[in-house]
Design an enzyme around this catalytic site. Structure first.
Site, mmCIF file in Angstrom:
data_model
loop_
_atom_site.group_PDB
_atom_site.id
_atom_site.type_symbol
_atom_site.label_atom_id
_atom_site.label_comp_id
_atom_site.label_asym_id
_atom_site.label_seq_id
_atom_site.Cartn_x
_atom_site.Cartn_y
_atom_site.Cartn_z
ATOM 1 N N VAL B 14 16.953 -81.205 -73.972
ATOM 2 C CA VAL B 14 18.047 -82.118 -73.629
ATOM 3 C C VAL B 14 17.559 -83.570 -73.583
ATOM 4 O O VAL B 14 18.200 -84.466 -74.136
ATOM 5 C CB VAL B 14 18.713 -81.715 -72.294
ATOM 6 C CG1 VAL B 14 19.769 -82.744 -71.893
ATOM 7 C CG2 VAL B 14 19.345 -80.330 -72.413
ATOM 8 N N LYS B 221 27.851 -73.396 -61.727
ATOM 9 C CA LYS B 221 28.821 -74.345 -62.283
ATOM 10 C C LYS B 221 30.081 -74.382 -61.413
ATOM 11 O O LYS B 221 30.669 -75.445 -61.199
ATOM 12 C CB LYS B 221 29.134 -73.959 -63.727
ATOM 13 C CG LYS B 221 27.925 -74.209 -64.643
ATOM 14 C CD LYS B 221 28.058 -73.523 -65.982
ATOM 15 C CE LYS B 221 26.849 -73.800 -66.867
ATOM 16 N NZ LYS B 221 26.807 -72.916 -68.053
#
Lengths: 331, 331
Positions: B14, B221
């Site tokens: 990332v 999440k």
């Protein structure tokens, strides 16, 4: 607290929806520092003007009881020209031949430096370039999320949330009436005419359904996307259009047996603007049923992003208008 | 032109994706008035610091060739503490037991008034309240779109695009590994173990798949959504979790015959946070196949708005980080 004086021009279902939403969300809007004060409302025959703030509840009741919003004979255009205010919410009916009263209203608003938020597709599908030039010249902000897909937030998604991405293609279902008819034809193995009649009975389709079922409404929304997202200067005459009237239950069944559905898909990119029935795999994000709208935005970094929501409804459309209003004035 | 001095802390897939995107989008960013100048990059063992701007192409090459980004032994935490810059992009690996290095990095950034954009779920799932308090106290901006669903823009959609709406429920598929396995089990009428093996071969599942298939990743999440959208102060211990390891091809076939699919659905609202396999109608917006993520946001005005996108991938995640960066600094 920032006070924004505004008018609502056009007081049908959507205009009244905006008034209702402003009543319901008054506390929330104050909590984010915004006080939207409606100083005038016009329908096609009458108007109400109150520089201290129109009583919205009374205006909705009067429109419902008497069919007109006020006792003054002032037109929307005169209100925009003569009353000092910052924001015009333009919710007159769509006219895709001339742009209708909406076009004159918007140009007048920009001429006087007023911002415009609208749900009215007509002027945008006809005169996008002129509207953008005029609003830019006067420094007015012009927002129109509600024109494409009602509560389905495709324009603001592309502009804000996908910032940094290059958008290469947008395709989707932009007409809930067509989606409803095709979904029901597949469910019932019934012919087009029968399901159109059902849609008309339920209020999903107009008595004259041409605008929806021939793909014209979808084409107008694609033109707005073409101009706004791809920087074209298109009108609905640049769109290749095929509607849904020739689709048969047999075609839908054949598709279904292979794991597909048939949907009226609108597609726009740099090189074409097209509306036509297409095969969509049943587990594809575009394969949504009922009267939903859906848009799939192809991006260079994020891949495809798909957003689904209710494409119509007065409160849903008013909600898209409200989100535009907030985005303009929130600090 | 506004110059924003920034660090990239964590230089795996990332972090490198962020560097690549900054190279590719340099012209675009300048066109909107933004110059992101990377003054330091740290991986877990080394760092490169250049106050005139790190050569990003060279940094990526060096990491690829030598396994380390630089020759300095400075840690990410030291960089955040000692080097004058405005923005920390925190892309160290997720640790949901302690919050990992990410937690310390973020708190240090806030202590020095630096803004933080992150893809690191761990600190947010563990210490949301402390992170928000610290960032608020220092006036730092804290953005974390990339932590929930990669390129699927659910947090910013809820905050910006749906402004004015009250959000009453969020449900969706937040783990691409589980969605891939369930989709393939249905397509092939094959057992869980076989499709897990396939997913591992293709790189969609880790060698130890527990974190994904037992629903823990989805739970993290949901915790972020619970805290960010519903204002809770939850941790992953507040989530009721059932994974997908007990699902059989027979169950999927029975569901399919009735027009349903089985998906691992995460759901959060005021009263509960829950992860479990659920039946979803085949034409429902949540019924997306492959490794896609999807989130359906229930609102008071707009009804349900559903957004679908790629939940993982280094460039997709970097794209979510970039959109957060732009939203902070764009005028």
């Amino acid at each position: 607290m920032k006070t924004i004086r505004m008018s609502i021009i056009g007081f049908g279902a959507v205009g009244q929806g905006v008034a209702k939403v402003l009543i319901d969300k008054k506390d929330y809007l104050e909590s984010i520092g915004l006080d939207f004060k409606v100083v005038a409302i016009a329908d096609s025959r009458t108007a109400v003007v109150d520089l201290n703030g129109v009583d919205l509840t009374a205006a909705i009741s009067r429109k419902s009881a008497e069919g007109t919003v006020g006792s003054e004979k002032t037109t929307g255009l005169e209100i925009i020209e003569t009353i000092d205010h910052e924001l015009v919410v333009e919710t007159t009916p769509t006219n895709i031949v001339t742009g209708g009263a909406g076009l004159h209203n918007m140009l007048m608003a920009f001429k006087h430096g007023r911002d415009v938020v609208t749900s009215n597709k007509g002027p945008l599908a006809m005169k996008y370039g002129e509207l953008m030039e005029t609003s830019n010249a006067s420094g007015s902000v012009f927002r129109f999320e509600a024109t494409v897909g009602g509560a389905m937030p495709v324009l603001n998604l592309a502009r804000d949330v996908l910032a940094g991405n290059k958008i290469t293609n947008v395709e989707g279902i932009f007409n809930g009436t067509c989606n409803y008819i095709l979904t029901r034809m597949m469910e019932e193995h019934a012919p087009y005419g029968q399901m159109l009649a059902e849609a008309q009975e339920l209020g999903y389709a107009e008595t004259d359904p041409t605008y929806d079922v021939e793909g014209i409404d979808t084409a107008c929304k694609l033109v707005i996307l073409a101009n706004c997202v791809f920087g074209m200067n298109a009108t609905h005459e640049d769109v290749t259009i095929t509607g849904i009237t020739k689709i048969t239950p047999e075609a839908l069944l054949l598709a279904q047996n292979d794991g597909y559905v048939i949907k009226l898909i609108g597609e726009v990119n740099d090189s074409r603007i097209n509306v036509a029935p297409k095969l969509v795999p049943i587990d594809h994000p575009l394969a949504v049923g009922g009267s939903l709208n859906v848009a799939s935005v192809q991006t260079d970094l994020s891949g495809p992003i798909t957003v689904t929501g209710r494409g119509a409804g007065s409160i849903e459309t008013a909600s898209a208008i409200l989100s535009d209003m907030i985005s303009i004035y929130r600090e």
